[in-house]
Motif scaffolding. Structure first.
Motif, PDB file in Angstrom:
ATOM      1  N   THR A  77       0.837  -1.195   0.000  1.00 33.79           N
ATOM      2  CA  THR A  77       0.000   0.000   0.000  1.00 33.79           C
ATOM      3  C   THR A  77       0.880   1.257   0.000  1.00 33.79           C
ATOM      4  O   THR A  77       0.631   2.204  -0.761  1.00 33.79           O
ATOM      5  CB  THR A  77      -0.923  -0.008   1.243  1.00 33.79           C
ATOM      6  OG1 THR A  77      -1.685  -1.218   1.234  1.00 33.79           O
ATOM      7  CG2 THR A  77      -1.854   1.173   1.254  1.00 33.79           C
ATOM      8  N   THR A 101     -10.095  -4.828  -8.578  1.00 30.44           N
ATOM      9  CA  THR A 101      -8.765  -5.015  -7.994  1.00 30.44           C
ATOM     10  C   THR A 101      -8.906  -4.812  -6.498  1.00 30.44           C
ATOM     11  O   THR A 101      -9.995  -4.523  -5.985  1.00 30.44           O
ATOM     12  CB  THR A 101      -7.730  -4.031  -8.584  1.00 30.44           C
ATOM     13  OG1 THR A 101      -6.434  -4.273  -7.991  1.00 30.44           O
ATOM     14  CG2 THR A 101      -8.106  -2.574  -8.314  1.00 30.44           C
ATOM     15  N   TYR A 102      -7.814  -4.994  -5.791  1.00 32.73           N
ATOM     16  CA  TYR A 102      -7.772  -4.719  -4.356  1.00 32.73           C
ATOM     17  C   TYR A 102      -7.735  -3.203  -4.169  1.00 32.73           C
ATOM     18  O   TYR A 102      -7.141  -2.487  -4.982  1.00 32.73           O
ATOM     19  CB  TYR A 102      -6.515  -5.390  -3.800  1.00 32.73           C
ATOM     20  CG  TYR A 102      -6.290  -5.251  -2.333  1.00 32.73           C
ATOM     21  CD1 TYR A 102      -7.110  -5.904  -1.418  1.00 32.73           C
ATOM     22  CD2 TYR A 102      -5.231  -4.493  -1.843  1.00 32.73           C
ATOM     23  CE1 TYR A 102      -6.876  -5.800  -0.065  1.00 32.73           C
ATOM     24  CE2 TYR A 102      -4.999  -4.389  -0.483  1.00 32.73           C
ATOM     25  CZ  TYR A 102      -5.824  -5.040   0.394  1.00 32.73           C
ATOM     26  OH  TYR A 102      -5.588  -4.935   1.730  1.00 32.73           O
ATOM     27  N   TRP A 103      -8.308  -2.710  -3.074  1.00 28.75           N
ATOM     28  CA  TRP A 103      -8.449  -1.258  -2.903  1.00 28.75           C
ATOM     29  C   TRP A 103      -7.129  -0.489  -2.963  1.00 28.75           C
ATOM     30  O   TRP A 103      -7.091   0.682  -3.357  1.00 28.75           O
ATOM     31  CB  TRP A 103      -9.193  -0.936  -1.603  1.00 28.75           C
ATOM     32  CG  TRP A 103      -8.576  -1.521  -0.350  1.00 28.75           C
ATOM     33  CD1 TRP A 103      -8.964  -2.658   0.304  1.00 28.75           C
ATOM     34  CD2 TRP A 103      -7.454  -1.020   0.389  1.00 28.75           C
ATOM     35  NE1 TRP A 103      -8.159  -2.895   1.392  1.00 28.75           N
ATOM     36  CE2 TRP A 103      -7.232  -1.905   1.471  1.00 28.75           C
ATOM     37  CE3 TRP A 103      -6.606   0.086   0.255  1.00 28.75           C
ATOM     38  CZ2 TRP A 103      -6.194  -1.723   2.400  1.00 28.75           C
ATOM     39  CZ3 TRP A 103      -5.573   0.272   1.174  1.00 28.75           C
ATOM     40  CH2 TRP A 103      -5.381  -0.622   2.230  1.00 28.75           C
ATOM     41  N   SER A 105      -4.796  -0.545  -4.926  1.00 35.68           N
ATOM     42  CA  SER A 105      -4.332  -0.106  -6.248  1.00 35.68           C
ATOM     43  C   SER A 105      -4.706   1.355  -6.476  1.00 35.68           C
ATOM     44  O   SER A 105      -4.141   1.999  -7.355  1.00 35.68           O
ATOM     45  CB  SER A 105      -4.989  -0.937  -7.352  1.00 35.68           C
ATOM     46  OG  SER A 105      -4.693  -2.304  -7.205  1.00 35.68           O
ATOM     47  N   TYR A 149      -3.679  -8.603 -12.903  1.00 38.47           N
ATOM     48  CA  TYR A 149      -4.642  -9.149 -11.954  1.00 38.47           C
ATOM     49  C   TYR A 149      -4.666 -10.675 -11.928  1.00 38.47           C
ATOM     50  O   TYR A 149      -4.738 -11.328 -12.969  1.00 38.47           O
ATOM     51  CB  TYR A 149      -6.027  -8.597 -12.306  1.00 38.47           C
ATOM     52  CG  TYR A 149      -7.087  -8.894 -11.282  1.00 38.47           C
ATOM     53  CD1 TYR A 149      -6.972  -8.435  -9.982  1.00 38.47           C
ATOM     54  CD2 TYR A 149      -8.200  -9.644 -11.618  1.00 38.47           C
ATOM     55  CE1 TYR A 149      -7.947  -8.701  -9.036  1.00 38.47           C
ATOM     56  CE2 TYR A 149      -9.189  -9.913 -10.685  1.00 38.47           C
ATOM     57  CZ  TYR A 149      -9.046  -9.442  -9.390  1.00 38.47           C
ATOM     58  OH  TYR A 149     -10.015  -9.719  -8.456  1.00 38.47           O
ATOM     59  N   HIS A 176       0.141  -9.118  -7.641  1.00 41.64           N
ATOM     60  CA  HIS A 176      -0.346 -10.474  -7.948  1.00 41.64           C
ATOM     61  C   HIS A 176       0.595 -11.228  -8.887  1.00 41.64           C
ATOM     62  O   HIS A 176       0.297 -12.373  -9.216  1.00 41.64           O
ATOM     63  CB  HIS A 176      -1.711 -10.411  -8.653  1.00 41.64           C
ATOM     64  CG  HIS A 176      -2.835  -9.967  -7.793  1.00 41.64           C
ATOM     65  ND1 HIS A 176      -4.148 -10.054  -8.179  1.00 41.64           N
ATOM     66  CD2 HIS A 176      -2.859  -9.432  -6.550  1.00 41.64           C
ATOM     67  CE1 HIS A 176      -4.938  -9.594  -7.218  1.00 41.64           C
ATOM     68  NE2 HIS A 176      -4.176  -9.195  -6.235  1.00 41.64           N
ATOM     69  N   LYS A 202       1.021 -13.497  -0.679  1.00 41.60           N
ATOM     70  CA  LYS A 202       1.287 -13.199  -2.093  1.00 41.60           C
ATOM     71  C   LYS A 202       2.300 -14.227  -2.620  1.00 41.60           C
ATOM     72  O   LYS A 202       2.875 -14.978  -1.846  1.00 41.60           O
ATOM     73  CB  LYS A 202       1.837 -11.773  -2.243  1.00 41.60           C
ATOM     74  CG  LYS A 202       0.879 -10.693  -1.735  1.00 41.60           C
ATOM     75  CD  LYS A 202      -0.302 -10.467  -2.672  1.00 41.60           C
ATOM     76  CE  LYS A 202      -1.471  -9.768  -2.007  1.00 41.60           C
ATOM     77  NZ  LYS A 202      -1.405  -8.338  -1.877  1.00 41.60           N
ATOM     78  N   CYS A 346     -14.298 -12.979  -7.638  1.00 44.48           N
ATOM     79  CA  CYS A 346     -12.993 -12.403  -7.317  1.00 44.48           C
ATOM     80  C   CYS A 346     -13.261 -11.084  -6.581  1.00 44.48           C
ATOM     81  O   CYS A 346     -14.247 -11.004  -5.855  1.00 44.48           O
ATOM     82  CB  CYS A 346     -12.142 -12.238  -8.580  1.00 44.48           C
ATOM     83  SG  CYS A 346     -12.980 -11.481  -9.982  1.00 44.48           S
ATOM     84  N   ASN A 347     -12.398 -10.082  -6.733  1.00 45.22           N
ATOM     85  CA  ASN A 347     -12.654  -8.819  -6.022  1.00 45.22           C
ATOM     86  C   ASN A 347     -13.921  -8.149  -6.552  1.00 45.22           C
ATOM     87  O   ASN A 347     -14.163  -8.123  -7.761  1.00 45.22           O
ATOM     88  CB  ASN A 347     -11.481  -7.844  -6.192  1.00 45.22           C
ATOM     89  CG  ASN A 347     -10.264  -8.252  -5.391  1.00 45.22           C
ATOM     90  OD1 ASN A 347      -9.399  -8.955  -5.904  1.00 45.22           O
ATOM     91  ND2 ASN A 347     -10.195  -7.848  -4.150  1.00 45.22           N
ATOM     92  N   TRP A 439     -14.289  -7.487  -0.828  1.00 44.79           N
ATOM     93  CA  TRP A 439     -13.439  -6.323  -1.047  1.00 44.79           C
ATOM     94  C   TRP A 439     -11.976  -6.662  -0.873  1.00 44.79           C
ATOM     95  O   TRP A 439     -11.107  -5.898  -1.204  1.00 44.79           O
ATOM     96  CB  TRP A 439     -13.850  -5.187  -0.102  1.00 44.79           C
ATOM     97  CG  TRP A 439     -15.295  -4.843  -0.298  1.00 44.79           C
ATOM     98  CD1 TRP A 439     -16.316  -5.097   0.564  1.00 44.79           C
ATOM     99  CD2 TRP A 439     -15.896  -4.232  -1.455  1.00 44.79           C
ATOM    100  NE1 TRP A 439     -17.502  -4.676   0.009  1.00 44.79           N
ATOM    101  CE2 TRP A 439     -17.279  -4.133  -1.216  1.00 44.79           C
ATOM    102  CE3 TRP A 439     -15.375  -3.754  -2.672  1.00 44.79           C
ATOM    103  CZ2 TRP A 439     -18.167  -3.587  -2.145  1.00 44.79           C
ATOM    104  CZ3 TRP A 439     -16.256  -3.211  -3.578  1.00 44.79           C
ATOM    105  CH2 TRP A 439     -17.628  -3.127  -3.319  1.00 44.79           C
ATOM    106  N   HIS A 440     -11.688  -7.805  -0.275  1.00 46.24           N
ATOM    107  CA  HIS A 440     -10.310  -8.278  -0.193  1.00 46.24           C
ATOM    108  C   HIS A 440     -10.309  -9.778  -0.020  1.00 46.24           C
ATOM    109  O   HIS A 440     -11.274 -10.363   0.443  1.00 46.24           O
ATOM    110  CB  HIS A 440      -9.526  -7.607   0.939  1.00 46.24           C
ATOM    111  CG  HIS A 440     -10.346  -7.325   2.158  1.00 46.24           C
ATOM    112  ND1 HIS A 440     -10.710  -8.306   3.038  1.00 46.24           N
ATOM    113  CD2 HIS A 440     -10.889  -6.175   2.597  1.00 46.24           C
ATOM    114  CE1 HIS A 440     -11.436  -7.751   4.012  1.00 46.24           C
ATOM    115  NE2 HIS A 440     -11.567  -6.475   3.765  1.00 46.24           N
TER     116      HIS A 440
END
Ligand SMILES: *Cc1c(COP(=O)(O)O)cnc(C)c1O
Length: 445
Positions: A77, A101-103, A105, A149, A176, A202, A346-347, A439-440
């Motif tokens: 992050t 995507t994950y937040w 990004s 992704y 990812h 990861k 997925c997300n 959301w994750h």
């Protein structure tokens, strides 16, 4: 199947497809005495907050990544935040980012006074759709965030062409896809700057950590300036930064923990060969499912390309080939077969979350998404159809981090059985819930 009295599906009373013990099939990351020794050395020297090991890690990482510079961060992050600042994202600016995507990004742009415009994803690659970018570029657009992704490299050639034509920077979020190849080139060295998470879970997993990589000196030095006060010193060459050395310009402290960088040095040595083993297993899984109705691989089709460590692997789901069977019911049947980590989706699409629509984070008296912009660029339901519908067309598949063919065969059989016997699942199908995905997601020990 109609000759059988009893169903073969475990969910309807049949025998399970998965019988073997998984053993270390899903154990990740691989931690050996070499990691332990490296970490213990940091502890015994009380060097946890130093930068000597981190600087060695950065040098090795840059060599491996193929960039001039690599900079360690305490998490992904922070690294992405610094990449945005590095590209000059500031007050009133816009970034373009895929909605799925994950937040992390995108969300950091709020704290830079900027805002985000979401683009749709390509239904095959699940990465940002290169055809949905250009019409979103305005005079305020500073950067396009590209996410490789679920390990699938984004289609970088057209994206870079658009970005160059409009003088917009490209940030690769490699969280990812560490080590994945796009047309013979490593992702993370294709845009103006790359940033990535290296958290446990990861594919390149070294604790809580992040890395920023770039060839661009100014981006690198601005990334230092944002949150690395102890390195923001006399060696800085960017004129506009020089007056402020000694203090972090962002007011952040983003230093990497040396227990992570010590582990990172060890993990990096083995990473590519371990990824090869993962890809061998994933390839075998998909080979076993060739021709099964409804199930299609999410796999890279460009030449000389691969999906690195195949993080968070998913498959494409085509309900139209399965009499409309919901992915929710399908995944339930797979879980009953003995693979309990099969879930739909997925997300979730970020543009629909209230944080991007109604939340006044900083007390502007209006939603931050609007306050940080010269116009209301919120994107209502229906505006990004692929992103909004992708949950019903994806499901998790096993992440075979160790190659055990018999386990792979049993798992593939679980998916095959559920798909091939779809007609037996239809009567018990309650359909998908209104909201699929989360959301994750990540797996952690
Ligand atoms: C995990 C992740 C991040 C954030 O990294 P952290 O190390 O968790 O801070 C950013 N982007 C994507 C796509 C991720 O999956």
């Amino acid at each position: 199947m109609d000759t059988q009295v009893k169903s073969s599906l475990a969910i309807l009373g049949g025998e399970k497809a998965v019988k073997s013990d998984f053993g270390d099939t899903f154990v990740w990351p691989i931690v050996t005495k070499e990691d332990e020794d490296a970490v213990l050395d940091v502890l015994r020297r009380r060097a946890m907050s130093g930068t000597d090991v981190t600087k060695k890690f950065e040098a090795e990482f840059a060599k491996w990544q193929g960039t001039k510079y690599a900079l360690g961060f305490n998490n992904g992050t922070a690294a992405i935040h610094a990449a945005m600042f590095g590209c000059g994202v500031g007050v009133g600016d816009e970034i373009i980012c895929p909605s799925v995507t994950y937040w992390a990004s995108a969300l950091q742009c709020f704290s830079l006074g900027a805002t985000v415009v979401f683009a749709d994803i390509d239904p095959k690659t699940l990465c940002i759709d290169p055809n949905d970018i250009e019409h979103r570029i305005t005079s305020r657009t500073k950067a396009i965030v590209v996410v490789h992704y679920l390990s699938h490299p984004a289609d970088m050639d057209p994206i870079m062409e658009i970005a160059r034509r409009h003088n917009v920077k490209v940030i690769e979020d490699v969280s990812h896809a560490h080590g994945a190849l796009y047309k013979g080139r490593k992702v993370g060295a294709l845009g103006d700057v790359a940033a990535m998470s290296c958290m446990t879970g990861k594919s390149f997993a070294i604790g809580e950590a992040g890395v920023l990589a770039t060839d661009n000196l100014e981006i690198y030095e601005r990334a230092i300036a944002l949150g690395h006060y102890e390195r923001f010193g006399e060696q800085i060459q960017t004129e506009s930064l020089k007056p402020f050395i000694g203090m972090p310009m962002g007011g952040y402290k983003y230093r990497m923990h040396q227990v992570s960088s010590a582990m990172g040095l060890v993990q990096l040595k083995h990473y590519d060969s371990r990824c090869q083993e993962i890809r061998r297993g994933m390839d075998y899984f998909w080979k076993l499912l060739e021709g099964v109705p409804g199930l299609k691989p999410h796999r890279i089709e460009y030449p000389e390309s691969n999906m690195g460590g195949c993080y968070a692997p998913r498959g494409h789901y085509c309900p139209e080939e399965l009499g409309g069977l919901s992915v929710t019911r399908f995944a339930e049947a797979v879980r009953a077969e003995g693979f309990e980590r099969c879930y739909p989706a997925c997300n979730s699409a970020l543009h629909l979350h209230p944080l991007f629509n109604t939340c006044d984070v900083y007390g502007h008296g209006k939603p931050t998404r609007i306050a940080n912009s010269s116009r209301d660029l919120r994107q209502p339901e229906g505006s990004l159809p692929v992103s909004e519908g992708i949950g019903a067309r994806t499901y998790t598949i096993p992440w075979f981090t160790h190659y055990h063919p018999e386990v792979i065969e049993e798992c593939a059989n679980a998916y095959r059985k559920a798909a091939e016997n779809f007609k037996e699942l239809l009567p018990g199908d309650a359909g998908n819930p209104p909201h699929l995905g989360g959301w994750h997601f990540f797996s952690h020990g």
